[in-house]
Design a protein around this motif. Structure first.
Motif, PDB file in Angstrom:
ATOM      1  N   ALA A 262       0.854  -1.159  -0.160  1.00 54.52           N
ATOM      2  CA  ALA A 262       0.088   0.041  -0.083  1.00 54.52           C
ATOM      3  C   ALA A 262       0.654   1.214   0.125  1.00 54.52           C
ATOM      4  N   PHE A 263       1.831   1.436   0.764  1.00 54.77           N
ATOM      5  CA  PHE A 263       2.847   2.372   0.911  1.00 54.77           C
ATOM      6  C   PHE A 263       3.555   2.550  -0.422  1.00 54.77           C
ATOM      7  N   VAL A 264       3.819   1.617  -1.248  1.00 54.16           N
ATOM      8  CA  VAL A 264       4.887   1.667  -2.427  1.00 54.16           C
ATOM      9  C   VAL A 264       3.669   2.417  -3.379  1.00 54.16           C
ATOM     10  N   LEU A 265       2.386   2.079  -3.426  1.00 54.94           N
ATOM     11  CA  LEU A 265       1.613   2.582  -4.436  1.00 54.94           C
ATOM     12  C   LEU A 265       1.624   4.058  -4.162  1.00 54.94           C
ATOM     13  N   LEU A 266       1.209   4.284  -2.729  1.00 53.39           N
ATOM     14  CA  LEU A 266       1.251   5.566  -2.510  1.00 53.39           C
ATOM     15  C   LEU A 266       2.406   6.598  -2.491  1.00 53.39           C
ATOM     16  N   LEU A 267       3.780   5.781  -2.450  1.00 47.65           N
ATOM     17  CA  LEU A 267       5.081   6.676  -2.670  1.00 47.65           C
ATOM     18  C   LEU A 267       4.722   7.031  -4.312  1.00 47.65           C
ATOM     19  N   ILE A 268       4.516   5.993  -5.064  1.00 52.02           N
ATOM     20  CA  ILE A 268       4.615   6.358  -6.671  1.00 52.02           C
ATOM     21  C   ILE A 268       3.386   7.166  -6.969  1.00 52.02           C
ATOM     22  N   SER A 269       2.290   7.049  -6.436  1.00 49.78           N
ATOM     23  CA  SER A 269       1.065   8.209  -6.991  1.00 49.78           C
ATOM     24  C   SER A 269       1.471   9.577  -6.063  1.00 49.78           C
ATOM     25  N   TYR A 270       1.901   9.521  -4.980  1.00 44.34           N
ATOM     26  CA  TYR A 270       2.227  10.748  -4.466  1.00 44.34           C
ATOM     27  C   TYR A 270       3.429  11.436  -4.987  1.00 44.34           C
ATOM     28  N   GLY A 271       4.488  10.988  -5.581  1.00 41.76           N
ATOM     29  CA  GLY A 271       5.491  11.231  -6.280  1.00 41.76           C
ATOM     30  C   GLY A 271       4.887  11.853  -7.760  1.00 41.76           C
ATOM     31  N   ILE A 272       4.020  11.275  -8.580  1.00 42.18           N
ATOM     32  CA  ILE A 272       3.426  11.689  -9.694  1.00 42.18           C
ATOM     33  C   ILE A 272       2.691  13.037  -9.576  1.00 42.18           C
ATOM     34  N   LEU A 273       1.714  13.023  -8.452  1.00 41.56           N
ATOM     35  CA  LEU A 273       1.092  14.350  -8.340  1.00 41.56           C
ATOM     36  C   LEU A 273       1.955  15.341  -7.997  1.00 41.56           C
ATOM     37  N   THR A 274       2.725  15.305  -6.918  1.00 39.03           N
ATOM     38  CA  THR A 274       3.602  16.307  -6.313  1.00 39.03           C
ATOM     39  C   THR A 274       4.828  16.684  -7.389  1.00 39.03           C
ATOM     40  N   GLY A 275       5.247  15.934  -8.150  1.00 41.45           N
ATOM     41  CA  GLY A 275       6.245  16.126  -9.204  1.00 41.45           C
ATOM     42  C   GLY A 275       5.521  17.016 -10.148  1.00 41.45           C
TER      43      GLY A 275
ATOM     44  N   TYR B  33      -3.600  18.138  -1.688  1.00 39.42           N
ATOM     45  CA  TYR B  33      -3.344  16.802  -1.792  1.00 39.42           C
ATOM     46  C   TYR B  33      -2.046  16.433  -0.872  1.00 39.42           C
ATOM     47  N   LEU B  34      -1.165  17.494  -0.591  1.00 40.81           N
ATOM     48  CA  LEU B  34       0.107  17.284  -0.146  1.00 40.81           C
ATOM     49  C   LEU B  34      -0.034  16.779   1.276  1.00 40.81           C
ATOM     50  N   PRO B  35      -0.782  17.513   2.291  1.00 40.75           N
ATOM     51  CA  PRO B  35      -0.821  17.046   3.562  1.00 40.75           C
ATOM     52  C   PRO B  35      -1.668  15.546   3.596  1.00 40.75           C
ATOM     53  N   LEU B  36      -2.709  15.546   2.649  1.00 42.29           N
ATOM     54  CA  LEU B  36      -3.436  14.067   2.772  1.00 42.29           C
ATOM     55  C   LEU B  36      -2.401  12.894   2.416  1.00 42.29           C
ATOM     56  N   GLY B  37      -1.611  13.186   1.586  1.00 43.30           N
ATOM     57  CA  GLY B  37      -0.395  11.946   1.262  1.00 43.30           C
ATOM     58  C   GLY B  37       0.389  11.787   2.191  1.00 43.30           C
ATOM     59  N   PHE B  38       0.751  12.850   3.079  1.00 43.04           N
ATOM     60  CA  PHE B  38       1.513  12.516   4.306  1.00 43.04           C
ATOM     61  C   PHE B  38       0.598  11.728   5.347  1.00 43.04           C
ATOM     62  N   GLU B  39      -0.606  12.422   5.758  1.00 40.57           N
ATOM     63  CA  GLU B  39      -1.364  11.524   6.814  1.00 40.57           C
ATOM     64  C   GLU B  39      -1.853  10.082   6.271  1.00 40.57           C
ATOM     65  N   PHE B  40      -2.165   9.920   5.088  1.00 38.67           N
ATOM     66  CA  PHE B  40      -2.379   8.582   4.790  1.00 38.67           C
ATOM     67  C   PHE B  40      -1.489   7.715   4.899  1.00 38.67           C
ATOM     68  N   GLY B  41      -0.041   8.165   4.462  1.00 41.14           N
ATOM     69  CA  GLY B  41       1.409   7.681   4.610  1.00 41.14           C
ATOM     70  C   GLY B  41       1.511   6.883   5.981  1.00 41.14           C
TER      71      GLY B  41
ATOM     72  N   THR C 212      10.451   8.668   8.602  1.00 39.98           N
ATOM     73  CA  THR C 212      11.109   7.924   7.486  1.00 39.98           C
ATOM     74  C   THR C 212       9.907   7.686   6.384  1.00 39.98           C
ATOM     75  N   SER C 213       8.747   7.620   6.700  1.00 37.30           N
ATOM     76  CA  SER C 213       7.846   7.452   5.378  1.00 37.30           C
ATOM     77  C   SER C 213       7.711   8.882   4.771  1.00 37.30           C
ATOM     78  N   SER C 214       7.709   9.896   5.529  1.00 40.78           N
ATOM     79  CA  SER C 214       7.782  11.355   4.851  1.00 40.78           C
ATOM     80  C   SER C 214       8.909  11.530   4.094  1.00 40.78           C
ATOM     81  N   GLY C 215      10.154  11.110   4.442  1.00 36.70           N
ATOM     82  CA  GLY C 215      11.192  11.479   3.946  1.00 36.70           C
ATOM     83  C   GLY C 215      11.166  10.788   2.525  1.00 36.70           C
ATOM     84  N   LEU C 216      10.772   9.339   2.556  1.00 35.18           N
ATOM     85  CA  LEU C 216      10.712   8.920   1.389  1.00 35.18           C
ATOM     86  C   LEU C 216       9.781   9.302   0.185  1.00 35.18           C
ATOM     87  N   LEU C 217       8.457   9.653   0.836  1.00 36.22           N
ATOM     88  CA  LEU C 217       7.694  10.585   0.204  1.00 36.22           C
ATOM     89  C   LEU C 217       8.160  11.818  -0.590  1.00 36.22           C
ATOM     90  N   ASN C 218       8.937  12.619   0.202  1.00 33.73           N
ATOM     91  CA  ASN C 218       9.516  13.899  -0.312  1.00 33.73           C
ATOM     92  C   ASN C 218      10.715  13.387  -1.438  1.00 33.73           C
TER      93      ASN C 218
END
Length: 301
Positions: A93-106, A202-210, A221-227
């Motif tokens: 679940a986190f890997v999917l969030l990692l990619i989707s978060y990176g796409i939208l924030t990027g 979406y940015l705070p939502l992604g962090f909180e969901f993570g 750690t999770s926030s650092g990977l998302l960033n």
């Protein structure tokens, strides 16, 4: 702190066009204005660095989160960032969030970086308005992040809220893409504001969901990977969109981002919503209520 970050970005959109006005016939004046802007930025950064060294402590008096609160209970040698990262990578679940978060924030980083190039390609002599559009993009996003955060705290519907805002960001990007060249600068202000509202919201939502789906792993750690993934996707998207915008038109670059955001929406829909922190809190509250009830029963007996 993330909203202060957005405020700094907003100021970054507003001030450069004012400090460095468009003067193609006077290169020396442009160079002087750029020097003033850079020296001013260096001075402000130096002051902030000194204040950081003097004021900020190693750790706050109280844990900032429940994930951080459980860390001191274990010996320091029992906690490993390497093991934490490995645990997160194994969390599908986190890997999917990692990619989707990176796409939208990027995508947001790419749009912010290339906004001047997009606007000036469609509207001549609108450098000042480009900065104001960027300001609108970020300020509306600050409002969006506050409202989305309040809604999430109230409803606790992490996946539904995250998916809804992601889908609305896709709609905002599509609308912005197909209205950019309609020769109406005020419409661009509006569509950029809508886009920023949902993208930045979406940015705070992604962090909180993570944090929810990775608890009790450290949110640092999770926030650092998302960033990190956001920065990686931001660099890649900026390079590709910039190339498409230069060789073709802003439409091509924006359609490229629309395609990726659509993919990110699908990935977000696939995330299994296992709210570990919320479930732990509910269990703890249930045990607490049961203990209070047992105590009252014993006293009455």
């Amino acid at each position: 702190s993330r909203r202060e970050n957005r405020l700094g970005t907003a100021i970054g959109f507003l001030l450069p066009p004012v400090l460095v006005p468009y003067t193609p016939d006077d290169v020396d004046l442009t160079g002087h204005n750029i020097s003033v802007m850079f020296y001013g930025t260096a001075a402000a950064s130096t002051v902030l660095f000194i204040l950081t060294v003097i004021v900020i402590t190693n750790r706050p008096p109280l844990p900032p989160s429940q994930a951080q609160a459980v860390l001191p209970d274990s010996p320091p040698e029992d906690y490993s960032y390497k093991q934490s990262i490995l645990n997160l990578i194994q969390n599908k679940a986190f890997v999917l969030l990692l990619i989707s978060y990176g796409i939208l924030t990027g995508s947001f980083y790419s749009v912010s970086t290339l906004l001047n190039q997009m606007i000036t390609a469609c509207y001549q002599n609108q450098e000042l308005n480009t900065g104001r559009i960027g300001l609108t993009l970020v300020v509306s996003g600050m409002v969006g992040s506050i409202l989305c955060g309040l809604w999430l705290d109230h409803t606790k519907t992490y996946k539904m809220t995250t998916l809804s805002v992601y889908a609305l960001s896709l709609v905002g990007m599509v609308v912005f893409t197909f209205t950019l060249n309609l020769n109406n600068i005020y419409l661009v202000f509006f569509t950029a504001g809508v886009l920023g509202f949902f993208m930045t919201g979406y940015l705070p939502l992604g962090f909180e969901f993570g944090v929810e789906i990775t608890y009790p792993e450290s949110e640092g750690t999770s926030s650092g990977l998302l960033n990190a993934f956001a920065q990686i996707f931001g660099i890649i998207f900026t390079l590709i969109q910039g190339k498409l915008t230069t060789d073709y038109k802003p439409l091509a670059g924006n359609l490229f981002l629309c395609t990726w955001i659509f993919l990110g929406t699908l990935l977000t829909a696939l995330i299994k919503s296992e709210l570990r922190r919320h479930n732990v809190n509910m269990a703890a509250n249930s045990k607490h209520l049961q203990a209070v009830s047992d105590t009252r029963f014993n006293l009455q007996s």
